[in-house]
Scaffold this motif. Sequence first.
Motif, PDB file in Angstrom:
ATOM      1  N   VAL A   1       0.855  -1.188   0.000  1.00 10.92           N
ATOM      2  CA  VAL A   1       0.000   0.000   0.000  1.00 10.92           C
ATOM      3  C   VAL A   1       0.890   1.237   0.000  1.00 10.92           C
ATOM      4  CG1 VAL A   1      -1.747   1.321   1.236  1.00 10.92           C
ATOM      5  CG2 VAL A   1      -1.871  -1.183   1.194  1.00 10.92           C
ATOM      6  N   MET A   2       0.721   2.068  -1.008  1.00  8.74           N
ATOM      7  CA  MET A   2       1.421   3.347  -1.084  1.00  8.74           C
ATOM      8  C   MET A   2       0.487   4.427  -0.550  1.00  8.74           C
ATOM      9  SD  MET A   2       4.270   2.417  -2.550  1.00  8.74           S
ATOM     10  CE  MET A   2       4.980   1.213  -3.697  1.00  8.74           C
ATOM     11  N   TYR A   3       0.765   4.939   0.628  1.00  6.47           N
ATOM     12  CA  TYR A   3      -0.091   5.934   1.271  1.00  6.47           C
ATOM     13  C   TYR A   3       0.527   7.309   1.064  1.00  6.47           C
ATOM     14  CZ  TYR A   3      -3.527   7.602   4.712  1.00  6.47           C
ATOM     15  OH  TYR A   3      -4.581   8.227   5.326  1.00  6.47           O
ATOM     16  N   LEU A   4      -0.156   8.151   0.295  1.00  8.48           N
ATOM     17  CA  LEU A   4       0.386   9.463  -0.062  1.00  8.48           C
ATOM     18  C   LEU A   4      -0.127  10.526   0.914  1.00  8.48           C
ATOM     19  CD1 LEU A   4       1.029   7.751  -2.527  1.00  8.48           C
ATOM     20  CD2 LEU A   4       0.371   9.667  -3.985  1.00  8.48           C
ATOM     21  N   ALA A   5       0.558  10.647   2.051  1.00  8.81           N
ATOM     22  CA  ALA A   5       0.224  11.665   3.053  1.00  8.81           C
ATOM     23  C   ALA A   5       1.109  12.879   2.829  1.00  8.81           C
ATOM     24  CB  ALA A   5       0.409  11.103   4.462  1.00  8.81           C
ATOM     25  N   THR A   6       1.023  13.415   1.616  1.00  7.72           N
ATOM     26  CA  THR A   6       1.856  14.553   1.201  1.00  7.72           C
ATOM     27  C   THR A   6       0.956  15.674   0.716  1.00  7.72           C
ATOM     28  OG1 THR A   6       2.023  13.836  -1.110  1.00  7.72           O
ATOM     29  CG2 THR A   6       3.645  12.934   0.437  1.00  7.72           C
ATOM     30  N   ALA A   7       1.568  16.763   0.310  1.00 14.13           N
ATOM     31  CA  ALA A   7       0.805  17.835  -0.323  1.00 14.13           C
ATOM     32  C   ALA A   7       0.226  17.313  -1.635  1.00 14.13           C
ATOM     33  CB  ALA A   7       1.702  19.038  -0.583  1.00 14.13           C
ATOM     34  N   PRO A   8      -0.999  17.723  -2.002  1.00  6.89           N
ATOM     35  CA  PRO A   8      -1.628  17.185  -3.207  1.00  6.89           C
ATOM     36  C   PRO A   8      -0.886  17.486  -4.501  1.00  6.89           C
ATOM     37  CG  PRO A   8      -2.914  19.007  -2.287  1.00  6.89           C
ATOM     38  CD  PRO A   8      -1.896  18.637  -1.264  1.00  6.89           C
ATOM     39  N   ASN A   9      -0.070  18.544  -4.513  1.00  8.39           N
ATOM     40  CA  ASN A   9       0.670  18.841  -5.736  1.00  8.39           C
ATOM     41  C   ASN A   9       1.753  17.815  -6.030  1.00  8.39           C
ATOM     42  OD1 ASN A   9       2.088  19.935  -3.432  1.00  8.39           O
ATOM     43  ND2 ASN A   9       3.419  21.029  -4.863  1.00  8.39           N
ATOM     44  N   LEU A  10       1.995  16.887  -5.086  1.00  6.32           N
ATOM     45  CA  LEU A  10       2.977  15.825  -5.301  1.00  6.32           C
ATOM     46  C   LEU A  10       2.334  14.518  -5.746  1.00  6.32           C
ATOM     47  CD1 LEU A  10       5.298  16.383  -2.189  1.00  6.32           C
ATOM     48  CD2 LEU A  10       5.801  16.971  -4.573  1.00  6.32           C
ATOM     49  N   PHE A  11       1.021  14.416  -5.691  1.00  3.56           N
ATOM     50  CA  PHE A  11       0.352  13.150  -6.003  1.00  3.56           C
ATOM     51  C   PHE A  11       0.680  12.649  -7.405  1.00  3.56           C
ATOM     52  CE2 PHE A  11      -3.457  13.828  -2.883  1.00  3.56           C
ATOM     53  CZ  PHE A  11      -2.581  13.670  -1.821  1.00  3.56           C
ATOM     54  N   ALA A  12       0.561  13.538  -8.388  1.00  2.00           N
ATOM     55  CA  ALA A  12       0.791  13.133  -9.771  1.00  2.00           C
ATOM     56  C   ALA A  12       2.235  12.707  -9.979  1.00  2.00           C
ATOM     57  CB  ALA A  12       0.427  14.276 -10.717  1.00  2.00           C
ATOM     58  N   THR A  13       3.171  13.471  -9.410  1.00  2.07           N
ATOM     59  CA  THR A  13       4.594  13.129  -9.545  1.00  2.07           C
ATOM     60  C   THR A  13       4.886  11.759  -8.951  1.00  2.07           C
ATOM     61  OG1 THR A  13       5.266  15.458  -9.491  1.00  2.07           O
ATOM     62  CG2 THR A  13       6.935  13.824  -8.910  1.00  2.07           C
ATOM     63  N   ILE A  14       4.389  11.511  -7.749  1.00  6.61           N
ATOM     64  CA  ILE A  14       4.650  10.227  -7.091  1.00  6.61           C
ATOM     65  C   ILE A  14       4.044   9.083  -7.892  1.00  6.61           C
ATOM     66  CG2 ILE A  14       4.219   8.866  -5.012  1.00  6.61           C
ATOM     67  CD1 ILE A  14       4.218  11.487  -3.421  1.00  6.61           C
ATOM     68  N   ALA A  15       2.807   9.245  -8.349  1.00  2.82           N
ATOM     69  CA  ALA A  15       2.147   8.184  -9.110  1.00  2.82           C
ATOM     70  C   ALA A  15       2.921   7.865 -10.387  1.00  2.82           C
ATOM     71  CB  ALA A  15       0.714   8.587  -9.433  1.00  2.82           C
ATOM     72  N   GLU A  16       3.345   8.896 -11.097  1.00  2.00           N
ATOM     73  CA  GLU A  16       4.097   8.678 -12.338  1.00  2.00           C
ATOM     74  C   GLU A  16       5.440   8.020 -12.068  1.00  2.00           C
ATOM     75  OE1 GLU A  16       2.420  12.383 -15.081  1.00  2.00           O
ATOM     76  OE2 GLU A  16       4.129  12.697 -13.745  1.00  2.00           O
ATOM     77  N   GLN A  17       6.112   8.435 -11.008  1.00  2.00           N
ATOM     78  CA  GLN A  17       7.410   7.858 -10.680  1.00  2.00           C
ATOM     79  C   GLN A  17       7.265   6.403 -10.212  1.00  2.00           C
ATOM     80  OE1 GLN A  17      10.239   9.061 -11.361  1.00  2.00           O
ATOM     81  NE2 GLN A  17      10.305  11.273 -11.125  1.00  2.00           N
ATOM     82  N   LEU A  18       6.217   6.103  -9.472  1.00  2.00           N
ATOM     83  CA  LEU A  18       5.966   4.720  -9.060  1.00  2.00           C
ATOM     84  C   LEU A  18       5.773   3.829 -10.284  1.00  2.00           C
ATOM     85  CD1 LEU A  18       3.524   5.240  -6.030  1.00  2.00           C
ATOM     86  CD2 LEU A  18       5.883   4.398  -5.916  1.00  2.00           C
ATOM     87  N   ALA A  19       5.007   4.325 -11.240  1.00  2.00           N
ATOM     88  CA  ALA A  19       4.776   3.556 -12.465  1.00  2.00           C
ATOM     89  C   ALA A  19       6.062   3.372 -13.259  1.00  2.00           C
ATOM     90  CB  ALA A  19       3.713   4.239 -13.314  1.00  2.00           C
ATOM     91  N   ALA A  20       6.853   4.436 -13.369  1.00  2.00           N
ATOM     92  CA  ALA A  20       8.108   4.354 -14.110  1.00  2.00           C
ATOM     93  C   ALA A  20       9.069   3.347 -13.484  1.00  2.00           C
ATOM     94  CB  ALA A  20       8.758   5.736 -14.182  1.00  2.00           C
ATOM     95  N   ALA A  21       8.981   3.189 -12.156  1.00  2.00           N
ATOM     96  CA  ALA A  21       9.853   2.243 -11.452  1.00  2.00           C
ATOM     97  C   ALA A  21       9.248   0.842 -11.399  1.00  2.00           C
ATOM     98  CB  ALA A  21      10.114   2.739 -10.028  1.00  2.00           C
ATOM     99  N   GLY A  22       8.098   0.649 -12.007  1.00  2.00           N
ATOM    100  CA  GLY A  22       7.453  -0.653 -12.001  1.00  2.00           C
ATOM    101  C   GLY A  22       6.810  -1.005 -10.669  1.00  2.00           C
ATOM    102  N   LEU A  23       6.413   0.010  -9.913  1.00  2.00           N
ATOM    103  CA  LEU A  23       5.822  -0.220  -8.597  1.00  2.00           C
ATOM    104  C   LEU A  23       4.301  -0.106  -8.614  1.00  2.00           C
ATOM    105  CD1 LEU A  23       8.430   1.659  -6.361  1.00  2.00           C
ATOM    106  CD2 LEU A  23       7.991  -0.808  -6.440  1.00  2.00           C
ATOM    107  N   ASN A  24       3.699  -0.128  -9.787  1.00  2.00           N
ATOM    108  CA  ASN A  24       2.237  -0.118  -9.903  1.00  2.00           C
ATOM    109  C   ASN A  24       1.723  -1.499 -10.293  1.00  2.00           C
ATOM    110  OD1 ASN A  24       3.437   0.082 -12.446  1.00  2.00           O
ATOM    111  ND2 ASN A  24       1.722   1.215 -13.327  1.00  2.00           N
ATOM    112  N   THR A  25       2.227  -2.523  -9.591  1.00  2.00           N
ATOM    113  CA  THR A  25       1.874  -3.900  -9.882  1.00  2.00           C
ATOM    114  C   THR A  25       0.435  -4.191  -9.450  1.00  2.00           C
ATOM    115  OG1 THR A  25       2.712  -4.636  -7.739  1.00  2.00           O
ATOM    116  CG2 THR A  25       4.281  -4.589  -9.571  1.00  2.00           C
TER     117      THR A  25
END
Length: 286
Positions: free
Chosen positions: A109-133
């Motif tokens: 579980v990736m829990y994004l307890a960050t500022a909302p302006n980081l949500f898109a960046t984190i999601a894209e980076q997780l996918a790029a690293a193959g962490l959206n299994t």
Amino acid sequence: MSFDLVLFGGTGDLCWRKLMPALFQAFKHGTLPDGARIIGVGRDDLSDERYRALIQGRFDNVELAKRPSADEFARFAQLLEFVSMDLSKPEHYAYLRAKLAQRQADTVVMYLATAPNLFATIAEQLAAAGLNTPHTRVVLEKPLGHDLASNRAINHTVGQVFTEHQIYRIDHYLGKPSVQNLFALRFGNALFEPLWRREHIANIQITIAEELGVEKRGGFYETTGALRDMVQNHALQLLCAIGMEPPINSHADAIRDEKLKVLRSLKAWSVEALKQDVIRGQYTAG
């Protein structure tokens, strides 16, 4: 079942004030899955031991009933680890991927307890690293953006790399016992349920009284503000719980459908009504 919970914003206010106490209570009462691991993510350069010491010190500031004893925290601390990350750097996500691959947990579980302006960046980076299994879930903590356009942009970006059943949009306020009890009062109380009608209720006032000030959340409030932080999520959720009709079942979709009926029934504010009925305050120094 092995379980990894990755807390982005692992040193932040929401993490130590709300999430860690809740996780400890789940651990204490045996509702945290066996084989659980909690990985805090932040910019700080901390070892696992220093992170555990930081969280232990933060527990001194939570409600007394939610504080662990020294022995309880020693056992809970064995679940805690820390990863220092710059959320904009792909190589840091590669390190996180390697850490998660060490034991191949059944659920991550990736829990994004960050500022909302980081949500898109984190999601894209997780996918790029193959962490959206397929066995990965992503939790988005409110507020989801600062307006309708940013909200849609976040949902679009996250939806590009995670399927809808993997995405959980959460308002931690709904976990408060008083809010949970409201549903029981509404729909499980034979005395109140028949009387919960406009014919019997003159008016409803929702008061969210807090002693907590801005404290170290100045940066957050500078961009988000109290209106977005409290009213458009917490207060409206309470309004929905008070005004909604009984759902056809307890499924999340059925509850959401009834809440939407309440929101669609609200009258839009006019400029004149705002001037007459709304009072705003401003935090000052001290």
